[in-house]
Design an enzyme around this catalytic site. Structure first.
Site, short mmCIF file in Angstrom:
data_model
loop_
_atom_site.label_atom_id
_atom_site.label_comp_id
_atom_site.label_asym_id
_atom_site.label_seq_id
_atom_site.Cartn_x
_atom_site.Cartn_y
_atom_site.Cartn_z
N TRP A 22 110.09 -26.99 -12.12
CA TRP A 22 109.40 -28.27 -12.32
C TRP A 22 109.17 -28.53 -13.81
O TRP A 22 108.73 -27.64 -14.55
CB TRP A 22 108.06 -28.27 -11.60
CG TRP A 22 107.35 -29.59 -11.67
CD1 TRP A 22 107.52 -30.66 -10.86
CD2 TRP A 22 106.37 -29.98 -12.64
NE1 TRP A 22 106.72 -31.70 -11.25
CE2 TRP A 22 105.99 -31.31 -12.34
CE3 TRP A 22 105.77 -29.34 -13.73
CZ2 TRP A 22 105.05 -32.00 -13.10
CZ3 TRP A 22 104.83 -30.03 -14.49
CH2 TRP A 22 104.48 -31.35 -14.15
N SER A 82 111.36 -20.94 -9.58
CA SER A 82 110.15 -21.68 -9.25
C SER A 82 110.47 -22.80 -8.23
O SER A 82 110.97 -22.51 -7.14
CB SER A 82 109.51 -22.21 -10.53
OG SER A 82 108.17 -22.58 -10.32
N LEU A 83 110.24 -24.06 -8.57
CA LEU A 83 110.61 -25.15 -7.66
C LEU A 83 112.10 -25.09 -7.33
O LEU A 83 112.51 -25.37 -6.20
CB LEU A 83 110.26 -26.50 -8.30
CG LEU A 83 110.74 -27.76 -7.55
CD1 LEU A 83 110.09 -27.85 -6.18
CD2 LEU A 83 110.46 -29.02 -8.38
N PHE A 143 101.54 -27.09 -18.13
CA PHE A 143 102.20 -26.30 -17.10
C PHE A 143 103.02 -25.17 -17.71
O PHE A 143 103.07 -24.06 -17.17
CB PHE A 143 103.10 -27.20 -16.24
CG PHE A 143 103.45 -26.61 -14.90
CD1 PHE A 143 102.51 -26.50 -13.90
CD2 PHE A 143 104.74 -26.16 -14.65
CE1 PHE A 143 102.83 -25.95 -12.66
CE2 PHE A 143 105.08 -25.61 -13.41
CZ PHE A 143 104.11 -25.51 -12.42
N ALA A 145 102.25 -23.57 -20.42
CA ALA A 145 101.29 -22.54 -20.81
C ALA A 145 100.89 -21.69 -19.60
O ALA A 145 100.74 -20.46 -19.70
CB ALA A 145 100.06 -23.19 -21.43
N LEU A 146 100.73 -22.34 -18.44
CA LEU A 146 100.41 -21.61 -17.22
C LEU A 146 101.55 -20.67 -16.84
O LEU A 146 101.32 -19.54 -16.38
CB LEU A 146 100.16 -22.58 -16.06
CG LEU A 146 98.73 -23.07 -15.81
CD1 LEU A 146 98.72 -23.99 -14.60
CD2 LEU A 146 97.77 -21.91 -15.59
N GLN A 147 102.78 -21.12 -17.02
CA GLN A 147 103.93 -20.31 -16.64
C GLN A 147 104.05 -19.05 -17.50
O GLN A 147 104.48 -18.00 -17.03
CB GLN A 147 105.22 -21.13 -16.76
CG GLN A 147 105.29 -22.25 -15.74
CD GLN A 147 106.56 -23.06 -15.87
OE1 GLN A 147 107.58 -22.68 -15.33
NE2 GLN A 147 106.52 -24.15 -16.59
N ASP A 207 102.75 -12.65 -13.14
CA ASP A 207 102.82 -14.08 -12.82
C ASP A 207 101.50 -14.57 -12.22
O ASP A 207 101.02 -14.03 -11.23
CB ASP A 207 103.97 -14.30 -11.82
CG ASP A 207 104.35 -15.76 -11.66
OD1 ASP A 207 103.54 -16.64 -12.00
OD2 ASP A 207 105.46 -16.02 -11.16
N HIS A 235 105.89 -15.68 -15.22
CA HIS A 235 106.57 -16.64 -14.36
C HIS A 235 108.03 -16.92 -14.78
O HIS A 235 108.76 -17.55 -14.03
CB HIS A 235 105.78 -17.95 -14.33
CG HIS A 235 106.20 -18.89 -13.24
ND1 HIS A 235 106.06 -18.59 -11.91
CD2 HIS A 235 106.76 -20.12 -13.28
CE1 HIS A 235 106.51 -19.59 -11.17
NE2 HIS A 235 106.95 -20.53 -11.99
#
Length: 266
Positions: A22, A82-83, A143, A145-147, A207, A235
């Site tokens: 994504w 991921s997606l 997003f 940064a989250l990954q 992750d 991730h």
């Protein structure tokens, strides 16, 4: 492949399709292509509405999978991050005769957390959806940064992801919104036992979006599959641990093909 989808194809041999996640695009795979292309003809695709692919109204998970199936080699190994892993899984369910092997990378059949199932908190996905309407560039950066969170190389990982995103046109806002909807709502768990081709599930131990305990749950839900956990990755293991990632991917791909199709290397 004359199509509204953008494909970057390199290498020789049997076909290997790589599908991004994504908010990203096909450029995320550039750093591992040199290790893959001596052995496989690698097809990196921009999902519908992303990057150089044309705007689309094919927003559901099934529509995206059909779109890729309609415009890809007849027989390939499919690998999705991921997606993209969910898209690859859906393609494997729709057309198992087309998918010689399935690789899901930091992916889950159900991304949203619920009733003891580990995943992304629904309120986090709701917040991203709300932010997307106001500033999709900032939303995608958050997003990223989250990954990368938890990776020992988080700063470099985020830098590479940003470079990838900026190297292609910005994704279609409607495609981003639809993708968040898939992450929030889609659930492929009931169908996993129908997957018959060789299947490798790859995870980063650090992750935060697809917790490694999901791997244990899927050992039960999909006992026919294999799993690989990268100890020092979050991730995006193909970015933070590319050497071990490509080694594991090539080893698995070699198991998916008849000996007559395997490329002999010296």
């Amino acid at each position: 492949m004359t199509t509204s989808l953008y494909w970057h194809t390199e290498g020789q041999g049997s076909d290997l399709i790589l599908i991004h996640g994504w908010g990203m695009n096909s450029a995320v795979w550039q750093n591992i292509l040199p290790a893959l292309t001596p052995h496989y003809r690698v097809h990196c695709v921009d999902l519908p509405g992303y990057g150089f692919s044309q705007p689309t109204d094919a927003f559901s998970l099934q529509e995206m999978a059909h779109c890729l199936l309609d415009n890809s080699p007849q027989e390939s190994i499919w690998a999705g991050w991921s997606l993209g892993g969910m898209v690859a899984t859906q393609a494997a369910l729709i057309a198992p005769e087309r998918v010689k092997g399935l690789v899901t990378i930091a992916s889950s059949p159900r991304f949203s957390a619920e009733h003891g199932w580990r995943g992304i908190k629904p309120e986090v996905l709701q917040a991203f959806t709300k932010q997307l309407a106001g500033d999709f560039k900032t939303t995608v950066e958050r997003f990223m940064a989250l990954q990368a969170m938890g990776s020992p190389t988080a700063r470099q990982d985020i830098k590479w992801l940003k470079q990838s995103v900026l190297s292609h046109p910005a994704p279609q806002p409607e495609a981003l919104e639809a993708g968040l909807g898939i992450l929030a709502e889609a659930d492929l768990r009931p169908q996993l036992r129908d997957i018959s081709m060789p299947w490798l599930r790859m995870y980063g131990r650090l992750d935060g979006l697809v917790p490694v305990k999901v791997a244990q749950e899927l050992d039960v839900l999909a006992p026919q599959s294999q799993r690989q956990i990268f100890a020092n990755a979050s991730h995006a293991p193909f970015i933070s641990d590319p050497a071990h990632f490509t080694q594991a991917l090539l080893a698995f791909c070699g198991q998916c093909l008849p000996s007559s199709q395997k490329k002999v290397t010296k």
